[in-house]
Design an enzyme around this catalytic site. Structure first.
Site, mmCIF file in Angstrom:
data_model
loop_
_atom_site.group_PDB
_atom_site.id
_atom_site.type_symbol
_atom_site.label_atom_id
_atom_site.label_comp_id
_atom_site.label_asym_id
_atom_site.label_seq_id
_atom_site.Cartn_x
_atom_site.Cartn_y
_atom_site.Cartn_z
ATOM 1 C CG HIS A 57 45.954 41.051 35.972
ATOM 2 N ND1 HIS A 57 47.094 40.238 35.676
ATOM 3 C CD2 HIS A 57 45.041 40.253 35.999
ATOM 4 C CE1 HIS A 57 46.357 39.075 35.339
ATOM 5 N NE2 HIS A 57 45.377 39.304 35.595
ATOM 6 C CG HIS A 82 40.619 38.435 32.921
ATOM 7 N ND1 HIS A 82 41.488 39.208 32.350
ATOM 8 C CD2 HIS A 82 41.059 37.915 33.984
ATOM 9 C CE1 HIS A 82 42.476 39.465 33.285
ATOM 10 N NE2 HIS A 82 42.352 38.463 34.327
ATOM 11 C CG ASP A 83 40.385 39.345 36.829
ATOM 12 O OD1 ASP A 83 40.118 38.467 37.045
ATOM 13 O OD2 ASP A 83 41.583 39.525 37.116
ATOM 14 C CD GLU A 86 37.407 35.963 39.985
ATOM 15 O OE1 GLU A 86 38.253 35.708 41.054
ATOM 16 O OE2 GLU A 86 37.444 35.620 38.922
ATOM 17 C CG ASP A 87 38.248 40.631 41.187
ATOM 18 O OD1 ASP A 87 38.020 39.704 41.690
ATOM 19 O OD2 ASP A 87 39.228 40.619 40.336
ATOM 20 C CG ASP A 147 44.417 35.476 34.606
ATOM 21 O OD1 ASP A 147 45.041 36.428 34.934
ATOM 22 O OD2 ASP A 147 43.576 34.677 35.411
#
Length: 628
Positions: A57, A82-83, A86-87, A147
């Site tokens: 992704h 970008h993630d 957050e993850d 995204d």
């Protein structure tokens, strides 16, 4: 299987590196590779709903940012990462120490804030966060669109309820935003992907109809394109001529707008005529457009009034082209778009077509004031999203002041929207207008090309119904703020009996909300409530103020010379009142006049009726009954 994924991951990442190698330094390219490696390490144990490694992704988002949006090194690095915050266990500080403050800023903006208590809802709070970032850096929003685009392209792996949630917010928020940024292709793809998952059967039906129509029309449309190409080539102008069918969502929207079924819908497709003029100035491009237009209209019949000039008057999203309707040899009007390659490229890349600092800053400033208002408002989730929709509207029209100043408005905009766009002061005191020199209400709808002049009156002021008569965020905001400054009554009027100050009234408090409603004492609703909720009867102080209440009186009289003038003189000159309407009906010398006007109180209404009854020839003066 894991080995196959490893090869796939490397191939897709290498494609991003190959794209970026053409416009970055070796040092920047190495930093992009390092960002990918960190993302791969951070997401190593994560998988998507499809069962694929999660890193596919971020790679896809980075590829969209690099290849489709043509962003620079730092945004592409942020797309890979970008993630991560957050993850995974990595922090923004970790990103900053490895890749610097700019990449860390972009990643931080793209990281959703987790909270046990959201101000509105999780979705709405995320929208607020994104819009806050857009005030300062447009790149973060572009990465977010990349995204969202990849998420929509792979949405089939989600549950139907998740598909509806993601598709709904895409259609309502992200697609209009892409449109306002000039990313026409991103906007179109997001709209159609959303439509496909929201209404799969309708989408499939339209897709089939479009494909069938394209096959049926293929030969004669190819002939039409060939005729255009050869006609221009004979004049020494090389062009690319192609037919573009509108996507299902665009067709669906036009069907809804015009009330047509597919078979009767005009212009399901259009013909692009594209010329190359490298290094040309805008003026030189316009000259070429007009030359092509002149040549084509010498060989094909032109539909009267069929021109739309988006070159001199671009759309708000920057779209430029020259549209004309020509008659093909098979007897159908065809919509033809004449554009330069630069215009086509700009319509795809929008705000990043020209990636100079001045251009990017111009796009940011374009929306900053409105966005600042949006993110600072303490509206409910529904109100906030509605304001976004009115700010990032899908289609616009070009209107003009009497001095020729262009004013871009959304479709279905009214004079009120126009007035507030020109000046809040004009909007707040707008009384009437002239559209193309014809007298018009401030609530009149505008159309492309309208020349509008707004006339003001210091006594004029916004009323509640103005809110439903405008569509732009700016107009609604100023009207709402003005209405909030006016004194508010602690109660509302019954919508059936519509009492006015001075009448015998009674108040009822709602047992659930506590809101008070005022009724006439002989109102059937009041009588019914008194029999069931007697303990909820309350006293109300219902006194006259500056509020005007609509009333209608019915006058019967013997017809005579000058009767109409005497009635008007009594109301307007002697009593100093304005009338909303005056209707007469005469039958066998008996005149019935129905007069609508605004009054402040019951006593004033009684005085009006007394003065009218004293006019010679008047027999009865009655108040028209209110009906639910």
């Amino acid at each position: 299987m894991e080995k196959d994924y490893e090869q796939l991951i490397n191939e897709r990442a290498d494609h991003v590196f190959d794209v970026m190698a053409k416009r970055t330094t070796p040092e920047e390219l190495q930093r992009i590779r390092d960002a990918f490696e960190l993302a791969r390490l951070a997401h190593a144990n994560q998988k998507r709903k499809t069962g694929e490694p999660y890193i596919l992704h971020p790679i896809a988002v980075a590829n969209i940012a690099a290849e489709e949006l043509m962003l620079d090194a730092n945004p592409v690095m942020a797309a890979f990462l970008h993630d991560v915050v957050e993850d995974t266990d990595y922090t923004v500080e970790d990103i900053e120490s490895r890749f610097g403050p700019d990449v860390a800023f972009l990643v931080n903006v793209l990281t959703k804030r987790k909270s046990d208590h959201y101000k509105s809802t999780k979705q709405v709070d995320n929208f607020r966060q994104m819009l806050e970032s857009f005030q300062y850096d447009i790149r973060a929003m572009l990465i977010k669109l990349a995204d969202r685009l990849h998420n929509m392209r792979t949405l089939s792996s989600m549950r139907p309820d998740k598909q509806m949630k993601i598709a709904g917010e895409t259609d309502y928020f992200y697609a209009p935003l892409a449109n306002r940024l000039g990313l026409y292709h991103v906007k179109t793809e997001l709209e159609n992907l959303s439509f496909r998952f929201r209404c799969p059967h309708e989408y499939a039906e339209l897709r089939t109809l479009i494909d069938n129509d394209e096959e049926m029309q293929r030969q004669r449309l190819a002939r039409f394109c060939s005729q255009i190409h050869s006609t221009l080539l004979a004049e020494g102008i090389e062009t690319e001529v192609r037919v573009e069918y509108r996507a299902p969502y665009s067709v669906w929207r036009k069907m809804a707008k015009f009330g047509d079924d597919f078979n009767h819908l005009k212009y399901r497709h259009f013909t692009d005529v594209i010329f190359s003029l490298p290094g040309a100035t805008p003026a030189e491009e316009k000259d070429m457009v007009l030359k092509i237009y002149s040549i084509l209209t010498s060989h094909f019949k032109e539909k009267p009034g069929g021109i739309t000039n988006y070159i001199d008057s671009p759309k708000e999203n920057g779209y430029q082209s020259f549209h004309v309707k020509l008659l093909a040899d098979f007897g159908r009007w065809q919509e033809v778009h004449i554009s330069s390659e630069r215009m086509i490229r700009d319509s795809q890349l929008g705000c990043v077509a020209d990636r100079t600092e001045d251009n990017i800053q111009r796009w940011i400033e374009k929306f900053r004031e409105v966005l600042r208002d949006l993110v600072t408002q303490s509206d409910s989730g529904t109100e906030f999203i509605d304001k976004i929709v009115t700010t990032f509207y899908n289609d616009d029209i070009m209107t003009f002041t009497t001095t020729g100043q262009p004013v871009v408005m959304p479709q279905k905009a009214t004079v009120l929207d126009f007035a507030f766009e020109i000046s809040p002061e004009i909007g707040l005191h707008a009384r009437y207008a002239r559209i193309n020199n014809f007298l018009a209400s401030v609530k009149a709808r505008l159309h492309r090309g309208d020349v509008v002049e707004v006339f003001t009156d210091s006594e004029a002021e916004p009323t509640e119904d103005w809110l439903s008569s405008c569509v732009t965020y700016k107009a609604k905001q100023f009207i709402s703020e003005y209405l909030e400054t006016r004194p508010r009554k602690d109660f509302s009027r019954c919508s059936c009996c519509n009492p006015i100050p001075g009448e015998e009234v009674v108040g009822f408090s709602d047992p659930e909300t506590g809101e008070i409603t005022v009724h006439k004492r002989d109102c059937p609703t009041a009588i019914r409530l008194a029999s069931q909720w007697g303990d909820n009867i309350v006293s109300v102080n219902y006194e006259a103020d500056n509020t005007l209440y609509p009333e209608t009186i019915v006058v019967t009289a013997v017809d005579r010379f000058h009767l109409f003038i005497d009635l008007v003189d009594c109301i307007t000159n002697r009593l100093g009142l304005s009338m909303d309407s005056f209707n007469t009906d005469t039958l066998d010398s008996i005149v019935t006049c129905t007069i609508s006007l605004g009054v402040h109180s019951f006593n004033e209404l009684q005085s009006i009726m007394h003065h009218i009854s004293a006019i010679p020839g008047v027999d009865t003066v009655k108040r028209a009954p209110h009906t639910c």
